[in-house]
Write an enzyme that holds these catalytic residues in place. Structure first.
Site, short mmCIF file in Angstrom:
data_model
loop_
_atom_site.label_atom_id
_atom_site.label_comp_id
_atom_site.label_asym_id
_atom_site.label_seq_id
_atom_site.Cartn_x
_atom_site.Cartn_y
_atom_site.Cartn_z
N TRP A 177 6.75 -2.80 -4.22
CA TRP A 177 5.58 -2.24 -4.19
C TRP A 177 4.69 -3.12 -4.87
O TRP A 177 3.69 -3.31 -4.78
CB TRP A 177 5.62 -0.82 -4.75
CG TRP A 177 6.52 -0.11 -4.12
CD1 TRP A 177 7.81 0.29 -4.53
CD2 TRP A 177 6.17 0.55 -2.85
NE1 TRP A 177 8.41 1.00 -3.45
CE2 TRP A 177 7.54 1.31 -2.43
CE3 TRP A 177 5.27 0.47 -1.90
CZ2 TRP A 177 7.62 1.72 -1.21
CZ3 TRP A 177 5.37 1.04 -0.89
CH2 TRP A 177 6.51 2.01 -0.50
N ASP A 186 0.98 1.15 -11.37
CA ASP A 186 1.43 1.79 -10.24
C ASP A 186 2.75 2.65 -10.92
O ASP A 186 3.85 2.32 -10.92
CB ASP A 186 1.94 0.84 -9.12
CG ASP A 186 2.64 1.97 -8.04
OD1 ASP A 186 2.47 2.82 -8.18
OD2 ASP A 186 2.80 1.17 -6.93
N LYS A 235 6.70 12.21 -5.63
CA LYS A 235 8.24 11.94 -6.28
C LYS A 235 8.15 13.07 -7.47
O LYS A 235 8.90 13.78 -7.36
CB LYS A 235 8.22 10.59 -6.77
CG LYS A 235 8.37 9.71 -5.63
CD LYS A 235 7.98 8.41 -5.84
CE LYS A 235 7.83 7.62 -4.46
NZ LYS A 235 8.86 6.76 -3.83
#
Lengths: 371, 371
Positions: A106, A178, A202
C-alpha cells in the site's frame, strides 16, 4: 464451529467480519429505518433522516477517536487506493517534496503516484528484508523540507504495524497516514496527524467508503486546479455530501462507532486486540512447525502472517481450516503462507480456535514435514 | 398508506425506492450469504463467493441490457459526479474537442471539468428556457471533429428526458451518455454508445457505485498519464475489482438485475414506467391548478415536475402529502415546486395515490389560490 446462527470464524483481511449486533440492526433498517416507512438505502442523501445519520456518524466518530476540534471529519468514495493520488494532488505542489515510508504494497501504491504531482523522497524502506519489519528510528533519513511525511500504520499483507508514529519529522511538515487496517483499533492522538485516512472495510464498516480526518489548515493548501471531486475541501465542507455519498456506508459506519462505544471505546478495543493477537503470537513463539513472517517488535495485532514448513502444507492448512469453520486464512499472493486477520469485530474465541487447529495440524503433519 | 409492512410511497429522486423483494433477500444475505456462514459485506472481494457475485452481476447486466460483446461492463466508485472529470481525463487530449449538450445541472457539472483536459463545444443548450426541454434536432450545431458527443439522457432536477439519442453526430465521434436517472428503464441500443454510465441509486441499486458500459476501443484511447485509479482500462480489465469495490453495491445491483428479469425485462419496465407517468401527466393536462415544468415531447417518465399556483402552496402540498404517506415530493432547490420520481421499483399504486391526493389538494385550495 462458529455460533448457533451458522456463522463461521471469518479471518478475512477485508472486507472483514462485522459486529453481529450491527448486522442485526442493519437487517431491520434496510427495510424501514426509524419508522420512516423507507429503508436506509432508499432515503435521499439530502433528507431529514439522512441529515441525522450524517450528524450522528460524524459526532460518534469524533467521540470514539477523541478527534480534536482542529480536525475535520468527512468521507469519500473510491477506496483508500484513490487516496494514493488524491493526497499528493491536494497537498503537494510542483517543486515541493514529500517523504514516504516504503513498508509494503500500500505504501508502494502511494509512492507510485507522487511523481505525477511533485518530488518524492523515500525516508526509509523495509523492501530489502521483504517488508518483515517497521524501519527503526536510526534507519530513517528525512529530506530537508518535506511538505508531509506519509506512512502506513499497519501493513495488511505482510502483517507489520507501527507501535506509534514516526518520530522527529522535520519542522513545518505534518504526518499523513494510511490507517486502513488498524484505525480505531486502539487510542491514538489524532492531534499529531495532518491527515489520517482509512478504507472502512476492516475496522469501520463495509467497503466503498473511506474515512478522512484532517487538520483544517491542511485542507486549504491545495496547490493546483483540480477537478471538483478531487478537492478535499469540497468533501470536508459538505461532511461527505458534496455529491451523493455511499449512504449505506455512512449509516453502517455510524452503527459500528456506536458498537465500539457500547463495548467500552478504543481502550477496550486495544485490550481485546492485544489479547487476541497474543493468543496466536504466544503459540507461534512456543513451537517450530510454523514460521512467523513479521519480526518481533513490528508484529501487527490485526494481521498475523505465518507459514508451514512447505508451500504444499500451506495449501492443505487453509483447505482443512476452511472445513473446520476457520475461513479465509490463505495469505496474500505476494507473500503466500497464511494470514489470520482479527479486527475489532473478530471474537477471541476465534483466536483460541485457530491455535487449537494449528496444534492438531502441526501434530498431524510434523512427520510429513520432516520427511 | 403504503403496504402492510409500514412502508410508504417514496418519491425520492435518488437514493430511491428499491424492490421490496430485493430488500428482503438482502436482509438474509447480510448475515449469511449462500450458506457460507459469512455475510455479503464480510466476504473478501477476491474470494470465491464474491467471484461468483461479480460474474453474475456482469452477466445479468449484459442479459438485461442486451449489451453487445463489443462493450465491456464494469463499475467504479465516486458517483456519476466523478465521471464529470474522468470522461475528459480518459478520452480527451490537449487540442482535441468534445461536444456537450447543456440540458441541466448534471450536464453543467460535466461541462465545467472539460477545460482542464481539452477543448469544449456546447452543441445545444436549453438554458435560455430554464431547461424545460430537450434541444430540437434543428437547434444542434456540432463542432467539426469532436472526439465524442456527451449528453444526459434524463435530467432529474428539471424532469426532461431524451426520447432517443442525439442524431447525426459527426463521423469519427462517439456518444457518451450520463444515464444516471433513466438507465435500464426501457430498452436502448447500447451498441450506439461509446460510453454510457450511471450512478446506481435510482434504477439499479444503492448509492456509492457507478455502472459503466464502454466500447472496448474507447477504453484504450487515454491520451495522458493519469493516476492508476482514474484509468478506465484498469477498472474494465478487473471488472470493477482493480481495488476493493463497493462489494455490497455490486451484490445488490446483481439482485436488482435479477428482479428486472423476473418482472419481464426492460420491455416490461418500459411499459410500467410509461403507464405510471401517464397517470400523472394525463391528470396534469386535464386541469389548471398545477403547472408542469417540462414541455410536452421532453417530459421525463422518471421525474415529473410541477408546481402549485404559489410557492407557499408548494410547501403546504409537500407537508400534507408527507402526512398522507406520499413522501419526498419536494422539488430540487434549483427549480422548487414538486417532483415525483418514479423509477423502476416504484409501484403504479403510488402514481394513482398521488393523483388522488393532487385532486383533493387542488379542490381544497382552489379558492385560496384564486384569492
Amino acid at each position: 464451529m462458529g455460533d448457533m446462527s451458522g456463522r463461521v470464524f471469518n479471518f478475512s483481511a477485508g472486507p472483514a467480519a462485522l459486529p453481529e449486533a450491527v448486522l442485526r440492526q442493519a437487517q431491520r433498517d434496510i427495510f424501514n429505518i426509524a419508522d420512516s416507512g423507507i429503508g436506509i438505502m432508499e432515503h435521499s442523501h439530502r433528507g431529514k433522516v439522512f441529515d441525522r445519520i450524517t450528524d450522528e456518524t460524524e459526532a460518534l466518530c469524533r467521540e470514539v477517536g477523541s478527534v480534536p476540534d482542529s480536525h475535520k471529519i468527512f468521507w469519500m468514495m473510491g477506496g483508500a487506493t484513490s487516496q494514493c493520488y488524491m493526497v499528493p494532488a491536494n497537498l503537494l505542489g510542483d517543486g515541493q517534496t514529500a517523504d514516504y515510508f516504503n513498508t509494503g504494497k500500500w505504501a508502494g501504491d502511494s509512492i507510485r503516484e507522487v511523481p505525477l504531482y511533485g518530488g518524492l523522497h523515500i525516508c526509509a524502506s523495509s523492501e530489502p528484508t521483504n517488508h518483515d519489519r517497521i524501519p527503526a528510528p536510526g534507519d530513517v533519513r528525512y529530506s530537508d523540507r518535506p511538505v508531509y511525511v506519509q506512512f502506513t500504520s499497519n501493513n495488511t499483507i505482510v502483517g507489520t504495524e507501527w507501535r506509534g508514529e514516526p518520530e522527529g519529522i522535520p519542522d513545518g511538515s505534518f504526518l499523513v497516514c494510511d490507517a486502513s487496517s488498524n484505525i480505531y483499533s486502539r487510542p491514538i492522538d489524532i492531534g499529531r496527524y495532518g491527515l489520517i485516512y482509512a478504507g472502512a472495510q476492516k475496522n469501520l464498516g463495509p467497503s466503498g467508503i473511506t474515512l478522512l480526518i484532517a487538520r483544517e489548515d491542511v485542507l486549504g493548501i491545495s496547490p493546483r486546479k483540480l477537478p471538483e471531486m478531487v478537492h478535499y475541501k469540497n468533501h470536508a465542507d459538505w461532511v461527505g455530501r458534496f455529491n451523493t455519498p455511499n449512504t449505506f456506508g455512512v449509516y453502517l459506519m455510524g452503527e459500528v462507532f456506536r458498537w465500539i462505544l457500547a463495548e467500552g471505546g478504543l481502550g477496550a478495543m486495544a485490550e481485546k486486540n492485544e489479547a487476541k493477537s497474543k493468543v496466536v503470537y504466544d503459540f507461534l513463539d512456543s513451537q517450530d512447525f510454523y514460521t512467523p513472517h513479521a519480526r518481533e517488535g513490528s508484529r501487527s495485532r490485526m494481521n498475523i502472517t505465518f507459514r508451514c514448513p512447505t508451500g504444499a502444507l500451506d495449501t492443505v492448512f487453509t483447505q482443512e481450516a476452511e472445513k473446520a469453520g476457520l475461513c479465509n486464512l490463505a495469505g496474500h499472493r505476494m507473500i503466500k503462507g497464511m494470514r489470520a486477520s482479527m479486527y475489532n469485530a473478530f471474537p477471541i474465541e476465534g483466536a483460541h480456535a485457530l491455535v487449537g487447529f494449528m496444534k492438531s495440524f502441526a501434530h498431524e503433519h510434523a512427520s510429513a514435514a520432516r520427511a
